[in-house]
Design a protein around this motif. Structure first.
Motif, PDB file in Angstrom:
ATOM      1  N   ALA A  80     -53.333  -2.311  20.935  1.00 37.33           N
ATOM      2  CA  ALA A  80     -52.110  -2.271  21.742  1.00 37.33           C
ATOM      3  C   ALA A  80     -50.898  -2.661  20.899  1.00 37.33           C
ATOM      4  CB  ALA A  80     -52.245  -3.192  22.950  1.00 37.33           C
ATOM      5  N   CYS A  81     -51.060  -3.686  20.089  1.00 40.76           N
ATOM      6  CA  CYS A  81     -49.964  -4.156  19.231  1.00 40.76           C
ATOM      7  C   CYS A  81     -49.551  -3.069  18.243  1.00 40.76           C
ATOM      8  CB  CYS A  81     -50.392  -5.423  18.502  1.00 40.76           C
ATOM      9  SG  CYS A  81     -49.109  -6.132  17.457  1.00 40.76           S
ATOM     10  N   VAL A  82     -50.515  -2.485  17.559  1.00 42.56           N
ATOM     11  CA  VAL A  82     -50.229  -1.443  16.570  1.00 42.56           C
ATOM     12  C   VAL A  82     -49.595  -0.221  17.240  1.00 42.56           C
ATOM     13  CG1 VAL A  82     -51.289   0.159  14.926  1.00 42.56           C
ATOM     14  CG2 VAL A  82     -51.975  -2.248  14.933  1.00 42.56           C
ATOM     15  N   ARG A  83     -50.082   0.108  18.428  1.00 47.04           N
ATOM     16  CA  ARG A  83     -49.493   1.232  19.181  1.00 47.04           C
ATOM     17  C   ARG A  83     -48.001   0.972  19.422  1.00 47.04           C
ATOM     18  NH1 ARG A  83     -53.286   1.391  22.687  1.00 47.04           N
ATOM     19  NH2 ARG A  83     -52.339   0.068  24.271  1.00 47.04           N
ATOM     20  N   GLY A  84     -47.671  -0.256  19.796  1.00 43.75           N
ATOM     21  CA  GLY A  84     -46.267  -0.612  20.008  1.00 43.75           C
ATOM     22  C   GLY A  84     -45.461  -0.602  18.730  1.00 43.75           C
ATOM     23  N   LEU A  85     -46.042  -1.125  17.649  1.00 42.55           N
ATOM     24  CA  LEU A  85     -45.334  -1.162  16.364  1.00 42.55           C
ATOM     25  C   LEU A  85     -45.093   0.235  15.807  1.00 42.55           C
ATOM     26  CD1 LEU A  85     -47.236  -4.142  14.673  1.00 42.55           C
ATOM     27  CD2 LEU A  85     -44.915  -4.190  15.595  1.00 42.55           C
ATOM     28  N   ASP A  86     -46.054   1.138  16.056  1.00 43.54           N
ATOM     29  CA  ASP A  86     -45.960   2.496  15.523  1.00 43.54           C
ATOM     30  C   ASP A  86     -45.233   3.463  16.457  1.00 43.54           C
ATOM     31  OD1 ASP A  86     -47.296   1.633  13.285  1.00 43.54           O
ATOM     32  OD2 ASP A  86     -49.236   2.461  13.859  1.00 43.54           O
ATOM     33  N   ALA A  87     -44.808   2.980  17.604  1.00 40.16           N
ATOM     34  CA  ALA A  87     -44.090   3.852  18.547  1.00 40.16           C
ATOM     35  C   ALA A  87     -42.786   4.321  17.904  1.00 40.16           C
ATOM     36  CB  ALA A  87     -43.790   3.089  19.846  1.00 40.16           C
ATOM     37  N   PRO A  88     -42.323   5.521  18.265  1.00 32.15           N
ATOM     38  CA  PRO A  88     -41.053   6.000  17.706  1.00 32.15           C
ATOM     39  C   PRO A  88     -39.909   5.033  18.028  1.00 32.15           C
ATOM     40  CG  PRO A  88     -42.111   7.692  19.068  1.00 32.15           C
ATOM     41  CD  PRO A  88     -42.913   6.442  19.222  1.00 32.15           C
ATOM     42  N   GLU A  89     -39.026   4.876  17.086  1.00 28.94           N
ATOM     43  CA  GLU A  89     -37.929   3.910  17.231  1.00 28.94           C
ATOM     44  C   GLU A  89     -37.089   4.154  18.488  1.00 28.94           C
ATOM     45  OE1 GLU A  89     -34.249   2.126  14.565  1.00 28.94           O
ATOM     46  OE2 GLU A  89     -35.825   3.297  13.590  1.00 28.94           O
ATOM     47  N   ASP A  90     -36.936   5.408  18.873  1.00 26.81           N
ATOM     48  CA  ASP A  90     -36.121   5.685  20.056  1.00 26.81           C
ATOM     49  C   ASP A  90     -36.798   5.262  21.362  1.00 26.81           C
ATOM     50  OD1 ASP A  90     -38.031   7.679  20.171  1.00 26.81           O
ATOM     51  OD2 ASP A  90     -36.608   9.343  20.271  1.00 26.81           O
ATOM     52  N   SER A  91     -38.078   4.864  21.281  1.00 25.59           N
ATOM     53  CA  SER A  91     -38.776   4.374  22.479  1.00 25.59           C
ATOM     54  C   SER A  91     -38.845   2.846  22.531  1.00 25.59           C
ATOM     55  CB  SER A  91     -40.205   4.942  22.541  1.00 25.59           C
ATOM     56  OG  SER A  91     -41.023   4.322  21.546  1.00 25.59           O
ATOM     57  N   TRP A  92     -38.344   2.186  21.486  1.00 21.95           N
ATOM     58  CA  TRP A  92     -38.372   0.728  21.458  1.00 21.95           C
ATOM     59  C   TRP A  92     -37.474   0.171  22.552  1.00 21.95           C
ATOM     60  CZ3 TRP A  92     -37.462  -0.260  15.526  1.00 21.95           C
ATOM     61  CH2 TRP A  92     -38.592   0.149  14.813  1.00 21.95           C
ATOM     62  N   PRO A  93     -37.955  -0.844  23.250  1.00 23.37           N
ATOM     63  CA  PRO A  93     -37.122  -1.438  24.302  1.00 23.37           C
ATOM     64  C   PRO A  93     -36.028  -2.336  23.717  1.00 23.37           C
ATOM     65  CG  PRO A  93     -39.220  -2.588  24.173  1.00 23.37           C
ATOM     66  CD  PRO A  93     -39.282  -1.447  23.185  1.00 23.37           C
ATOM     67  N   HIS A  94     -34.996  -2.521  24.500  1.00 26.76           N
ATOM     68  CA  HIS A  94     -33.901  -3.431  24.131  1.00 26.76           C
ATOM     69  C   HIS A  94     -33.662  -4.340  25.316  1.00 26.76           C
ATOM     70  CE1 HIS A  94     -32.951  -1.119  20.542  1.00 26.76           C
ATOM     71  NE2 HIS A  94     -33.136  -0.040  21.283  1.00 26.76           N
ATOM     72  N   LEU A  95     -33.380  -5.582  25.055  1.00 23.40           N
ATOM     73  CA  LEU A  95     -33.081  -6.524  26.133  1.00 23.40           C
ATOM     74  C   LEU A  95     -31.644  -6.315  26.569  1.00 23.40           C
ATOM     75  CD1 LEU A  95     -34.786  -9.766  24.776  1.00 23.40           C
ATOM     76  CD2 LEU A  95     -35.676  -8.138  26.440  1.00 23.40           C
ATOM     77  N   GLU A  96     -31.424  -6.357  27.877  1.00 23.48           N
ATOM     78  CA  GLU A  96     -30.070  -6.162  28.390  1.00 23.48           C
ATOM     79  C   GLU A  96     -29.166  -7.357  28.122  1.00 23.48           C
ATOM     80  OE1 GLU A  96     -32.253  -5.448  31.629  1.00 23.48           O
ATOM     81  OE2 GLU A  96     -32.711  -3.544  30.690  1.00 23.48           O
ATOM     82  N   ARG A  97     -29.740  -8.522  28.068  1.00 25.19           N
ATOM     83  CA  ARG A  97     -28.926  -9.722  27.854  1.00 25.19           C
ATOM     84  C   ARG A  97     -28.920 -10.079  26.367  1.00 25.19           C
ATOM     85  NH1 ARG A  97     -33.785 -10.808  29.807  1.00 25.19           N
ATOM     86  NH2 ARG A  97     -35.008 -12.487  28.925  1.00 25.19           N
ATOM     87  N   PRO A  98     -27.875 -10.721  25.905  1.00 24.64           N
ATOM     88  CA  PRO A  98     -27.831 -11.094  24.493  1.00 24.64           C
ATOM     89  C   PRO A  98     -28.883 -12.161  24.199  1.00 24.64           C
ATOM     90  CG  PRO A  98     -25.948 -12.033  25.661  1.00 24.64           C
ATOM     91  CD  PRO A  98     -26.681 -11.144  26.627  1.00 24.64           C
ATOM     92  N   PRO A  99     -29.463 -12.143  23.015  1.00 25.88           N
ATOM     93  CA  PRO A  99     -30.479 -13.134  22.684  1.00 25.88           C
ATOM     94  C   PRO A  99     -29.919 -14.555  22.715  1.00 25.88           C
ATOM     95  CG  PRO A  99     -30.134 -11.595  20.848  1.00 25.88           C
ATOM     96  CD  PRO A  99     -29.190 -11.218  21.951  1.00 25.88           C
ATOM     97  N   LYS A 100     -30.720 -15.465  23.257  1.00 20.82           N
ATOM     98  CA  LYS A 100     -30.297 -16.866  23.313  1.00 20.82           C
ATOM     99  C   LYS A 100     -30.602 -17.573  22.001  1.00 20.82           C
ATOM    100  CE  LYS A 100     -31.030 -17.450  28.263  1.00 20.82           C
ATOM    101  NZ  LYS A 100     -31.851 -18.072  29.278  1.00 20.82           N
ATOM    102  N   SER A 101     -31.644 -17.110  21.322  1.00 25.05           N
ATOM    103  CA  SER A 101     -32.022 -17.786  20.091  1.00 25.05           C
ATOM    104  C   SER A 101     -31.293 -17.159  18.911  1.00 25.05           C
ATOM    105  CB  SER A 101     -33.528 -17.683  19.872  1.00 25.05           C
ATOM    106  OG  SER A 101     -33.888 -16.340  19.679  1.00 25.05           O
ATOM    107  N   GLU A 102     -31.115 -17.946  17.901  1.00 17.01           N
ATOM    108  CA  GLU A 102     -30.487 -17.483  16.685  1.00 17.01           C
ATOM    109  C   GLU A 102     -31.468 -17.755  15.559  1.00 17.01           C
ATOM    110  OE1 GLU A 102     -26.418 -19.063  16.237  1.00 17.01           O
ATOM    111  OE2 GLU A 102     -26.718 -19.800  18.270  1.00 17.01           O
ATOM    112  N   PRO A 103     -31.965 -16.715  14.906  1.00 17.40           N
ATOM    113  CA  PRO A 103     -32.976 -16.920  13.867  1.00 17.40           C
ATOM    114  C   PRO A 103     -32.568 -17.963  12.830  1.00 17.40           C
ATOM    115  CG  PRO A 103     -32.673 -14.590  14.281  1.00 17.40           C
ATOM    116  CD  PRO A 103     -31.625 -15.323  15.085  1.00 17.40           C
ATOM    117  N   ASN A 104     -31.296 -18.022  12.472  1.00 19.28           N
ATOM    118  CA  ASN A 104     -30.870 -18.976  11.454  1.00 19.28           C
ATOM    119  C   ASN A 104     -30.815 -20.409  11.984  1.00 19.28           C
ATOM    120  OD1 ASN A 104     -28.691 -18.308  13.106  1.00 19.28           O
ATOM    121  ND2 ASN A 104     -27.197 -18.746  11.516  1.00 19.28           N
TER     122      ASN A 104
END
Length: 186
Positions: A80-104
């Motif tokens: 399931a994970c690999v299927r999601g990682l290999d999905a076409p980029e145009d099918s990747w989901p995006h969150l509607e709200r801005p991320p709360k976390s900041e990687p840095n």
């Protein structure tokens, strides 16, 4: 998958993997009539997706996954994970709200958390009474004066040390399995 705890930490590609793993987990939970967290916790799903595993060994590097899943289930989750990682980029989901976390800031907050947890334990005080995640995030961003940890008894307990840690004046290390605070040699 959008309700997974800490889902905001994932990239769009990792969100695609999270969507697939969450759907697999949901189906298995319904089939067994058990809570989904008994299969994999939200935290485990997030950590698996962050690792972007391509092998069972890589997926089993996430704490507790090898104990939570039988080998056949682990293969299904990995698929399931690999299927999601290999999905076409145009099918990747995006969150509607801005991320709360900041990687840095996240890794700095984790380090600050370790120091607060150490000092709270030594003082016999609950961690949550000393500092919230928001307080530590403010400190990580350099907004010391806006954090409650930098006031009153909290400042004396750990606030000054948090500032010193952020300024590189002290370091955290592990000695004999215990976290130690050391003044940095300059």
């Amino acid at each position: 998958f959008k309700r997974l705890k800490r889902v905001n930490q994932l990239s769009s590609k990792q969100l695609s993997a999270a969507r697939e793993i969450a759907a697999w987990r949901e189906e298995l939970a319904m089939k067994r009539n058990i809570p989904r967290k008994w299969i994999l916790s939200d935290e485990q799903v997030i950590e698996i997706c962050k690792r972007e595993p391509r092998s069972l060994d890589s997926m089993f590097m996430v704490r507790g996954v090898s104990n939570s899943l039988k080998t056949a289930e682990a293969r299904q989750a990995l698929s399931a994970c690999v299927r999601g990682l290999d999905a076409p980029e145009d099918s990747w989901p995006h969150l509607e709200r801005p991320p709360k976390s900041e990687p840095n800031v996240d890794s700095q907050v984790d380090l600050l958390y370790s120091l607060v947890k150490l000092r709270a334990k030594e003082a016999g005080v609950a961690f949550g009474v000393v500092a919230s995640h928001a307080d530590l995030a403010k400190i990580a961003r350099g907004h010391f004066d806006q954090s409650d940890v930098m006031k009153g008894w909290r400042r004396h307990l750990v606030g000054d040390e948090l500032k010193d840690l952020m300024e590189g004046k002290i370091v955290l290390g592990i000695e004999d399995g215990v976290i130690k605070v050391t003044n940095r040699i300059r």
